[in-house]
Design an enzyme around this catalytic site. Structure first.
Site, PDB file in Angstrom:
ATOM      1  N   LYS A  54       1.931  15.975   2.854  1.00  0.00           N
ATOM      2  CA  LYS A  54       1.175  16.457   4.012  1.00  0.00           C
ATOM      3  C   LYS A  54       1.917  16.111   5.299  1.00  0.00           C
ATOM      4  O   LYS A  54       1.975  16.921   6.227  1.00  0.00           O
ATOM      5  CB  LYS A  54      -0.236  15.833   4.019  1.00  0.00           C
ATOM      6  CG  LYS A  54      -1.111  16.359   2.888  1.00  0.00           C
ATOM      7  CD  LYS A  54      -2.434  15.632   2.779  1.00  0.00           C
ATOM      8  CE  LYS A  54      -3.195  16.078   1.535  1.00  0.00           C
ATOM      9  NZ  LYS A  54      -4.453  15.333   1.318  1.00  0.00           N
ATOM     10  N   GLN A  98      -7.066   9.936   2.910  1.00  0.00           N
ATOM     11  CA  GLN A  98      -6.674  10.247   1.533  1.00  0.00           C
ATOM     12  C   GLN A  98      -7.569   9.476   0.562  1.00  0.00           C
ATOM     13  O   GLN A  98      -7.676   8.260   0.633  1.00  0.00           O
ATOM     14  CB  GLN A  98      -5.196   9.885   1.316  1.00  0.00           C
ATOM     15  CG  GLN A  98      -4.652  10.299  -0.033  1.00  0.00           C
ATOM     16  CD  GLN A  98      -4.634  11.821  -0.210  1.00  0.00           C
ATOM     17  OE1 GLN A  98      -4.211  12.561   0.672  1.00  0.00           O
ATOM     18  NE2 GLN A  98      -5.127  12.292  -1.345  1.00  0.00           N
ATOM     19  N   ASP A 121     -10.207  18.355   7.042  1.00  0.00           N
ATOM     20  CA  ASP A 121     -10.474  18.621   5.616  1.00  0.00           C
ATOM     21  C   ASP A 121     -11.694  19.523   5.466  1.00  0.00           C
ATOM     22  O   ASP A 121     -11.948  20.055   4.383  1.00  0.00           O
ATOM     23  CB  ASP A 121     -10.740  17.309   4.860  1.00  0.00           C
ATOM     24  CG  ASP A 121      -9.474  16.762   4.199  1.00  0.00           C
ATOM     25  OD1 ASP A 121      -8.559  17.568   3.928  1.00  0.00           O
ATOM     26  OD2 ASP A 121      -9.414  15.544   3.953  1.00  0.00           O
TER      27      ASP A 121
END
Ligand code: NDP
Length: 297
Positions: A54, A98, A121
């Site tokens: 990412k 995460q 997200d």
């Protein structure tokens, strides 16, 4: 028999990222550098790989990405305080945490502490609520990626029967709502199936567009799928394979080799939905930066 056209997630994700590069360049000319903070707790090897990907992909399109690494022993309070600080920092446009987090930390409490406008997200109840009421802002990246794949191949869902198998909060459920939106890539008749669905095969057989996000290797076989259906496979499984250097290969929830004989379009695994998830996360960072700066073009 004609085999299905392969939906190439690598090609589409590269196209998304090339467009993002240009968009980031334009934002920079206006004095805005989209910025993403990635929280990583501990050293879970899979998490380290995902976070690294990412970060690298963000930097490739010009997003200012930083990984905030914490020791396994970090307290929930310490994380919450940092999130609060970054919520109030106008230079930070997006944050992700995460998962999984160590068991002494409440994942929900940490994820929900992120301000909705920085929740790239798309998991915050505010963003899920906006989607449900038909005015989406930040979409969860994986179903957003599925939508983008269909758009790229001009596969309209309007009036079609979309069958989603799986009802997780991050894939199945938001995907089912996306295809209900009043849009030519929405306006579908949506059926959602899950582990308690009876006669799963009967529903799947009716799908014009089948989206599978279950996590069961090769659950979907050729006999279950309608001729010329569009098949989108979200599942990812490691299958032992001594002929590969790393000892395994990746396969999906769909038995690709046989279903491709009957489908009109199909996503492979790997190289289908997988590459889209990171691309759409980056898209969300740029979307968030624009929203926060009142840019609508
Ligand atoms: P979850 O485990 O959270 O959800 C799985 C869903 O499938 C649940 O709704 C479950 O039903 C349903 N289900 C389980 N077994 C069956 C069955 N036999 N028949 C019908 N439905 C069933 O998984 P996720 O949504 O997080 O992920 C699904 C898959 O997608 C996984 O393989 C995951 O690795 C992959 N994935 C891939 C991503 C990508 O970037 N390509 C991103 C995210 C996930 P119930 O609700 O009743 O338990």
């Amino acid at each position: 028999m004609m085999a299905a056209k392969i939906i190439d997630g690598k090609e589409v994700s590269n196209w998304v990222k090339e467009n993002l590069k240009k968009e980031v360049e334009r934002l920079k000319q206006r004095g805005i550098t989209p910025s993403l903070k990635i929280f990583l707790v501990g050293e879970n090897p899979a998490s380290v790989v995902y976070v690294g990907n990412k970060e690298k992909s963000s930097k490739n399109v010009g997003i200012d990405a930083e990984v905030l690494s914490y020791n396994e022993s970090v307290t929930e309070e310490e994380l919450l305080n940092k999130i609060k600080e970054l919520n109030n920092d106008p230079k930070v446009n997006g944050m992700i945490v995460q998962l999984p987090l160590p068991s002494h930390i409440d994942e929900d409490r940490v994820s929900l502490a992120i301000a909705p406008e920085k929740d790239v997200d798309g998991f915050h109840p505010h963003n899920l609520g906006m989607l449900l009421r038909g005015t989406p802002t930040l979409l969860p990246a994986t179903p957003y990626g599925v939508l983008q794949l269909l758009k790229y191949y001009s596969i309209e869902t309007q009036g079609k029967h979309v069958v989603v198998v799986g009802r997780s909060n991050i894939v199945g459920k938001p995907a089912s709502v996306i295809f209900l939106l009043k849009d030519k890539f929405g306006n579908a008749t949506v059926t959602v199936c899950h582990s308690r669905s009876k006669n799963l095969a009967e529903y799947i057989k009716q799908a014009d567009i089948l989206i599978v996000a279950v996590g069961k290797h090769h659950l979907i076989t050729k006999d279950m799928v309608k001729k010329d259906a569009v098949v989108i496979d979200v599942g990812i499984h490691r299958v032992e394979d001594p002929t590969k250097k790393r000892g395994y290969r990746l396969e999906g929830d769909v038995k690709f080799d046989e279903v491709k004989e009957i489908a009109s379009y199909i996503t492979p695994v790997p190289g289908g939905v997988g590459p889209m998830t990171v691309a759409m996360l980056l898209q969300n960072v740029v979307n968030a930066a624009k929203l926060q700066n009142g840019i609508t073009d």
